[in-house]
Design a protein around this motif. Structure first.
Motif, PDB file in Angstrom:
ATOM      1  N   LEU A  16       0.832  -1.207   0.000  1.00 32.28           N
ATOM      2  CA  LEU A  16       0.000   0.000   0.000  1.00 32.28           C
ATOM      3  C   LEU A  16       0.863   1.253   0.000  1.00 32.28           C
ATOM      4  CD1 LEU A  16      -2.796  -1.035   2.531  1.00 32.28           C
ATOM      5  CD2 LEU A  16      -3.079  -0.624   0.081  1.00 32.28           C
ATOM      6  N   LEU A  17       1.944   1.242   0.757  1.00 31.78           N
ATOM      7  CA  LEU A  17       2.852   2.390   0.773  1.00 31.78           C
ATOM      8  C   LEU A  17       3.478   2.604  -0.599  1.00 31.78           C
ATOM      9  CD1 LEU A  17       4.599   1.854   4.222  1.00 31.78           C
ATOM     10  CD2 LEU A  17       3.166   3.802   3.577  1.00 31.78           C
ATOM     11  N   HIS A  18       3.828   1.528  -1.271  1.00 33.09           N
ATOM     12  CA  HIS A  18       4.419   1.651  -2.607  1.00 33.09           C
ATOM     13  C   HIS A  18       3.431   2.266  -3.588  1.00 33.09           C
ATOM     14  CE1 HIS A  18       6.222   0.714  -6.453  1.00 33.09           C
ATOM     15  NE2 HIS A  18       5.192  -0.032  -6.761  1.00 33.09           N
ATOM     16  N   ARG A  19       2.172   1.836  -3.522  1.00 35.95           N
ATOM     17  CA  ARG A  19       1.192   2.292  -4.502  1.00 35.95           C
ATOM     18  C   ARG A  19       0.576   3.645  -4.157  1.00 35.95           C
ATOM     19  NH1 ARG A  19      -1.976  -1.049  -8.016  1.00 35.95           N
ATOM     20  NH2 ARG A  19      -0.788  -2.886  -8.655  1.00 35.95           N
ATOM     21  N   GLY A  20       0.376   3.902  -2.871  1.00 32.62           N
ATOM     22  CA  GLY A  20      -0.366   5.110  -2.497  1.00 32.62           C
ATOM     23  C   GLY A  20       0.319   6.014  -1.505  1.00 32.62           C
ATOM     24  N   GLY A  21       1.550   5.671  -1.117  1.00 32.53           N
ATOM     25  CA  GLY A  21       2.231   6.475  -0.114  1.00 32.53           C
ATOM     26  C   GLY A  21       1.501   6.415   1.218  1.00 32.53           C
ATOM     27  N   MET A  22       1.884   7.298   2.126  1.00 34.37           N
ATOM     28  CA  MET A  22       1.241   7.311   3.435  1.00 34.37           C
ATOM     29  C   MET A  22      -0.250   7.635   3.352  1.00 34.37           C
ATOM     30  SD  MET A  22       1.878   6.494   6.503  1.00 34.37           S
ATOM     31  CE  MET A  22       3.673   6.477   6.550  1.00 34.37           C
ATOM     32  N   PRO A  23      -0.688   8.568   2.472  1.00 34.33           N
ATOM     33  CA  PRO A  23      -2.133   8.807   2.357  1.00 34.33           C
ATOM     34  C   PRO A  23      -2.896   7.551   1.915  1.00 34.33           C
ATOM     35  CG  PRO A  23      -0.920  10.629   1.390  1.00 34.33           C
ATOM     36  CD  PRO A  23       0.092   9.554   1.678  1.00 34.33           C
ATOM     37  N   GLY A  24      -2.321   6.787   1.002  1.00 33.93           N
ATOM     38  CA  GLY A  24      -2.974   5.567   0.561  1.00 33.93           C
ATOM     39  C   GLY A  24      -3.083   4.539   1.668  1.00 33.93           C
ATOM     40  N   LEU A  25      -2.012   4.388   2.444  1.00 29.99           N
ATOM     41  CA  LEU A  25      -2.044   3.459   3.569  1.00 29.99           C
ATOM     42  C   LEU A  25      -3.109   3.873   4.579  1.00 29.99           C
ATOM     43  CD1 LEU A  25      -0.863   1.112   5.265  1.00 29.99           C
ATOM     44  CD2 LEU A  25       0.755   2.766   6.218  1.00 29.99           C
TER      45      LEU A  25
END
Length: 299
Positions: free
Chosen positions: A226-235
């Motif tokens: 999730l961090l790879h795909r969306g960064g901290m906001p995505g997580l």
């Protein structure tokens, strides 16, 4: 040997040799692949590939995962045998790399099961060690991993081109290696209780129990995918959406699939995929199968 391993073995066990017997390693690898396929056959899982759709992925589908699971089974078998022989982390890594090569050959270069090869592979090795009497049969598999390979797991080489390792370094997340070195605490403290709770609130619906565990893992895990795909906001979005689903009754509500699918579609719209949580769901199923007689029921 656990009851689960005995169910997967159709031969009597020779009294003169406890292990390695290939049918015991075969039983362990068969359980592991079955758990990978049960994870795959769970829907809705937010953003993840299933038998219904490909989630947030355009480069893989249900058939890709099936081919991958078949391709890595011989190496899960080899990891169980290596654990039974008392092999160190160096040997386990070599088998793991061979499994990755087989996976990529089967999928045309797509990473479907790298996380499972690592985590589930270690658990297969631990199951082999227990079957061989190298660890107490009452010891949880996670504790066996820590006792036999914990320090060496953290001392291993960094995968510079792994999305998970890049996210771990950038965001300071623990990642798969820390999870393994600590004995898969997310499985024992989150996945298994949620799986048992799901079975209680949705009796007779094993898919619902798996979905409950998946959502619980997403809500709690610092998933490097999730961090790879969306960064901290995505997580943070993923964790919050999963937590809202659980707080609103999880799979204990009549329309839980519709509610879970809304979350699933929101992940797809954001291209979020909690692959680490999917790996841990498969590991949760494996540990449940191998340790059913050791796990307390949640009331």
């Amino acid at each position: 040997m656990t009851a689960a391993l005995e169910r997967h073995s159709n031969q009597s066990r020779p009294s003169e040799a406890r292990f390695p017997n290939s049918y015991e390693a075969e039983a362990i690898s068969a359980i592991a692949v079955e758990c990978l396929l049960r994870e795959l056959a769970t829907w809705p899982k937010p953003g993840l590939v299933s038998h219904v759709d490909s989630g947030s992925h355009s480069d893989m589908n249900f058939r890709t995962f099936q081919r991958s699971a078949t391709a890595i089974k011989p190496y899960l078998h080899a990891l169980a045998e290596a654990g039974a022989k008392g092999c160190g982390m160096g040997r386990l890594r070599i088998i793991g790399l061979e499994a990755e090569a087989a996976m990529f050959a089967a999928t045309g270069g797509v990473n479907t099961h790298r996380g499972s090869i690592f985590g589930l592979g270690l658990l297969c090795a631990a199951a082999g060690a227990k079957a061989a009497g190298l660890a107490d049969r009452t010891m949880p598999l996670g504790d066996v991993v820590v006792r036999l390979w914990g320090r060496d797991i953290l001392d291993g080489p960094v995968l510079l081109h792994s999305h998970g390792d890049k996210a771990r370094r950038h965001y300071g997340a623990g990642g798969a290696r820390v999870e393994a070195a600590q004995g898969f605490l997310s499985v024992y403290e989150i996945g298994l209780p949620a799986l048992q709770w799901g079975a209680l609130i949705a009796p007779g619906d094993t898919e619902a129990a798996r979905a409950q565990a998946c959502f619980a893992l997403i809500a709690s895990l610092e998933d490097t995918n999730l961090l790879h795909r969306g960064g901290m906001p995505g997580l943070r979005y993923a964790q919050s959406a999963a937590r809202v689903f659980l707080d609103d009754g999880g799979v204990g509500t009549r329309n839980w699939r519709e509610r879970a699918n809304i979350v699933h579609q929101s992940f797809i719209a954001r291209r979020l995929s909690p692959g680490g949580s999917a790996d841990l769901l498969a590991m949760t199923l494996f540990i449940q199968a191998c340790e059913a007689e050791l796990l307390p029921c949640r009331t």
